[in-house]
Scaffold this motif. Structure first.
Motif, PDB file in Angstrom:
ATOM      1  N   TYR A 420       0.844  -1.161   0.021  1.00 15.67           N
ATOM      2  CA  TYR A 420      -0.027  -0.054  -0.100  1.00 15.67           C
ATOM      3  C   TYR A 420       0.841   1.087  -0.238  1.00 15.67           C
ATOM      4  O   TYR A 420       0.508   2.146  -0.624  1.00 15.67           O
ATOM      5  CB  TYR A 420      -0.965  -0.086   1.309  1.00 15.67           C
ATOM      6  N   PHE A 421       1.900   1.175   0.860  1.00 15.42           N
ATOM      7  CA  PHE A 421       2.797   2.381   0.782  1.00 15.42           C
ATOM      8  C   PHE A 421       3.511   2.623  -0.538  1.00 15.42           C
ATOM      9  O   PHE A 421       3.598   3.809  -1.050  1.00 15.42           O
ATOM     10  CB  PHE A 421       4.074   2.243   1.939  1.00 15.42           C
ATOM     11  N   TRP A 422       4.042   1.528  -1.372  1.00 10.17           N
ATOM     12  CA  TRP A 422       4.395   1.633  -2.245  1.00 10.17           C
ATOM     13  C   TRP A 422       3.439   2.046  -3.418  1.00 10.17           C
ATOM     14  O   TRP A 422       3.729   3.140  -4.170  1.00 10.17           O
ATOM     15  CB  TRP A 422       4.918   0.281  -2.949  1.00 10.17           C
ATOM     16  N   THR A 424       0.372   3.980  -3.016  1.00 10.22           N
ATOM     17  CA  THR A 424       0.218   5.324  -2.886  1.00 10.22           C
ATOM     18  C   THR A 424       1.313   6.272  -3.024  1.00 10.22           C
ATOM     19  O   THR A 424       1.082   7.626  -2.885  1.00 10.22           O
ATOM     20  CB  THR A 424      -0.319   5.226  -1.353  1.00 10.22           C
ATOM     21  N   HIS A 425       2.341   5.903  -2.892  1.00  4.49           N
ATOM     22  CA  HIS A 425       3.781   6.671  -3.475  1.00  4.49           C
ATOM     23  C   HIS A 425       4.225   6.618  -4.633  1.00  4.49           C
ATOM     24  O   HIS A 425       5.393   7.306  -5.105  1.00  4.49           O
ATOM     25  CB  HIS A 425       4.661   6.657  -2.360  1.00  4.49           C
ATOM     26  N   SER A 426       3.341   6.008  -5.398  1.00  4.64           N
ATOM     27  CA  SER A 426       3.716   5.843  -6.972  1.00  4.64           C
ATOM     28  C   SER A 426       3.546   7.125  -7.735  1.00  4.64           C
ATOM     29  O   SER A 426       3.932   6.979  -9.020  1.00  4.64           O
ATOM     30  CB  SER A 426       3.012   4.641  -7.525  1.00  4.64           C
ATOM     31  N   ARG A 427       2.769   7.954  -7.222  1.00  7.43           N
ATOM     32  CA  ARG A 427       2.586   9.013  -8.107  1.00  7.43           C
ATOM     33  C   ARG A 427       1.687   8.740  -9.334  1.00  7.43           C
ATOM     34  O   ARG A 427       1.593   9.672 -10.520  1.00  7.43           O
ATOM     35  CB  ARG A 427       3.768   9.999  -8.462  1.00  7.43           C
ATOM     36  N   ASN A 429      -2.074   8.322 -10.235  1.00  2.00           N
ATOM     37  CA  ASN A 429      -3.271   8.511  -9.720  1.00  2.00           C
ATOM     38  C   ASN A 429      -4.255   7.368  -9.805  1.00  2.00           C
ATOM     39  O   ASN A 429      -4.740   6.924  -8.545  1.00  2.00           O
ATOM     40  CB  ASN A 429      -3.949   9.817 -10.107  1.00  2.00           C
ATOM     41  N   ILE A 432      -3.149   4.847  -7.015  1.00  2.00           N
ATOM     42  CA  ILE A 432      -3.271   5.309  -5.824  1.00  2.00           C
ATOM     43  C   ILE A 432      -4.835   4.997  -5.488  1.00  2.00           C
ATOM     44  O   ILE A 432      -5.350   4.634  -4.231  1.00  2.00           O
ATOM     45  CB  ILE A 432      -3.144   6.568  -5.627  1.00  2.00           C
TER      46      ILE A 432
END
Ligand SMILES: [Zn+2]
Length: 502
Positions: A420-422, A424-427, A429, A432
């Motif tokens: 999830y961290f990966w 949601t930090h993928s830029r 949209n 995310i």
């Protein structure tokens, strides 16, 4: 000469090949004829048969069994169970009485062969002293009169359409009045014998209605009606029970986003219930058949993250919160859809810069890694190496699939948090948004580790249903579609009951 054993008809003939004139049994045409031609021309097998039995009289048996014709040397006829070495000759009426497995007190009165129209007609009569029972109360009742002659289509005789004729007695029951006796050879009320009905059902299982129509020489309506009858019978006989593990799925029907909701039994791999649309009420219809006590027997329900199904299950199944399992396939599909959105956006942007790297790659990004076709692997590896956003989104999706490999829910949850961290930090949209959706539904994704069920069974069924749909050119009629699903996927007991033998 005809000779009859328990399940076979033997035809006595003289070698070398002299076909007996058999107006009743042997009609040289189609498959049988070809088979005989084949045997006649295959000198090797012919010879070996003849040579190995040269000490015997040069006689052979022709064994007609189902659609096959076999040659059996006369020397081996002891295996055929002939009594006292005598071969009892069989009259056509006795032959048909045995073939029809006629229950007492029925017997064959007459057999008529019309070769020109390839048709055999068999007339039945009963012992005049026979006792009959009222079909309602099963008590013996005196004969009142006989109904008009009726006929039933039976299994073909060597490719000749075969019909059974009889006048059924009507009894006068003191309680129920005048009632017609049921024929022991036809239980479903159709103008076909049970044996023929079983044959049509077997054929319908193997091919579509049009194919069945052609193979069994019935009309489309007749074949379809037999399917409907079989499903009605199967549903009526179906045992009332709530499967412990259910899988709920929707299936698009025809075009224009019409859906059917399918309730499947995971353990049996059967469709338990088909209902229109995919609303809360659709699924509730299924649950409403059962008492709250019965519904407590449901241990797990696999489904898509589809709010109406969730609501219906929560409303009816006690303890639904810990029983709903969001299906792996559907969970991954949410992220796969996000990958596709990323690709579309990126392709648009690249094209505006004159870069068409992503052109024609849509389907490549929808594959799971191991399913990329061999011939596109090189292309896919090359494009993945070019550090596109789409490539990153795809990698995130592929990583998520590792979730279901865990044995313990705690470890799976920790894995999800890292993923999830990966994500949601993928830029990216769409990715995310997909990750957030999954996070909201995480508790019921993790119930998988308790119940270990998925819609996989239902998906397997879905491909069967897809086949059913293709068979019937899309089923514009909704009820027809449902009938065919129950017929092919319902696990029902479809056959007419075996005939009662007196
Ligand atoms: Zn009665």
């Amino acid at each position: 000469m005809l000779w009859l054993a328990s399940d076979s008809i033997f035809v006595w003939s003289k070698a070398p090949w002299k076909l007996p004139s058999l107006p009743l049994i042997w009609i040289p045409q189609n498959g049988i004829h070809n088979r005989l031609e084949f045997l006649r021309n295959s000198t090797a097998s012919w010879k070996s048969l003849r040579d190995s039995h040269s000490s015997h009289r040069a006689y052979y048996w022709f064994l007609f069994f189902a659609d096959d014709v076999f040659l059996i040397p006369a020397g081996s006829r002891s295996i055929l169970g002939s009594v006292n070495g005598k071969e009892p000759e069989v009259k056509d009426t006795e032959l048909y009485a045995a073939l029809l497995r006629l229950p007492k007190p029925w017997r064959v009165r007459e057999v008529k062969l019309d070769l020109a129209s390839e048709r055999v007609d068999v007339w039945l009569e009963h012992d005049p002293h026979a006792k009959w029972n009222c079909p309602e109360c099963a008590k013996t009742a005196p004969v009142y009169d006989h109904a008009e002659e009726a006929h039933w289509r039976h299994l073909d005789t060597c490719d000749c359409l075969t019909y059974v004729h009889a006048r059924l007695p009507r009894v006068n029951c003191p309680t129920h009045g005048v009632r017609q006796v049921k024929p022991g050879w036809a239980s479903s009320g159709l103008a076909i014998t049970d044996l023929f009905e079983c044959r049509v059902i077997d054929t319908l299982k193997e091919c579509d209605v049009t194919g069945t129509k052609r193979l069994t020489r019935t009309s489309w309506d007749e074949a379809w009606h037999i399917m409907e009858k079989a499903v009605d019978r199967g549903l009526a006989r179906k045992e009332r029970r709530v499967p412990a593990q259910l899988s709920i799925d929707e299936k698009a029907f025809a075009k224009r986003h019409r859906y059917e909701t399918l309730v499947c039994d995971c353990a049996r791999g059967t469709v338990e219930y088909v209902t229109d649309n995919r609303q809360q009420g659709s699924l509730e219809q299924y649950y409403r058949q059962f008492t709250p006590e019965e519904l407590t027997g449901i241990e797990a329900v696999a489904m898509d993250m589809w709010d109406p199904y969730i609501a219906a299950t929560k409303a009816y199944v006690p303890g639904a919160e810990s029983k709903i399992v969001f299906d792996k396939f559907h969970v991954v599909r949410i992220v796969t859809d996000a990958v596709d959105k990323v690709r579309r956006n990126e392709h648009k942007m690249l094209t505006s810069e004159g870069d068409d790297r992503l052109k024609g790659t849509k389907h490549l990004w929808l594959y799971n890694e191991e399913n990329v076709p061999e011939w596109r692997k090189e292309e896919f590896d090359a494009i993945r190496g070019t550090h596109l956003k789409t490539g990153r989104a795809w990698a995130i999706k592929e990583a998520l699939r590792g979730l279901w490999g865990f044995s313990y829910p705690k470890r799976a949850e920790a894995f999800f948090r890292r993923w999830y961290f990966w994500a949601t930090h993928s830029r990216l949209n769409p990715v995310i948004a997909a990750a957030k959706t999954l996070s909201c539904h995480l508790p019921n994704i993790l119930t998988y580790f308790k119940h270990r069920i998925s819609n996989a069974t239902a998906e397997g069924l879905n491909s069967k249903i897809q086949m059913v749909k293709e068979m019937a050119c899309g089923f514009r009629n909704r009820e027809h579609y449902k009938t065919a699903i129950y017929f092919h996927c319902g696990g029902l007991d479809l056959y007419p009951r075996a005939q009662a033998t007196a």
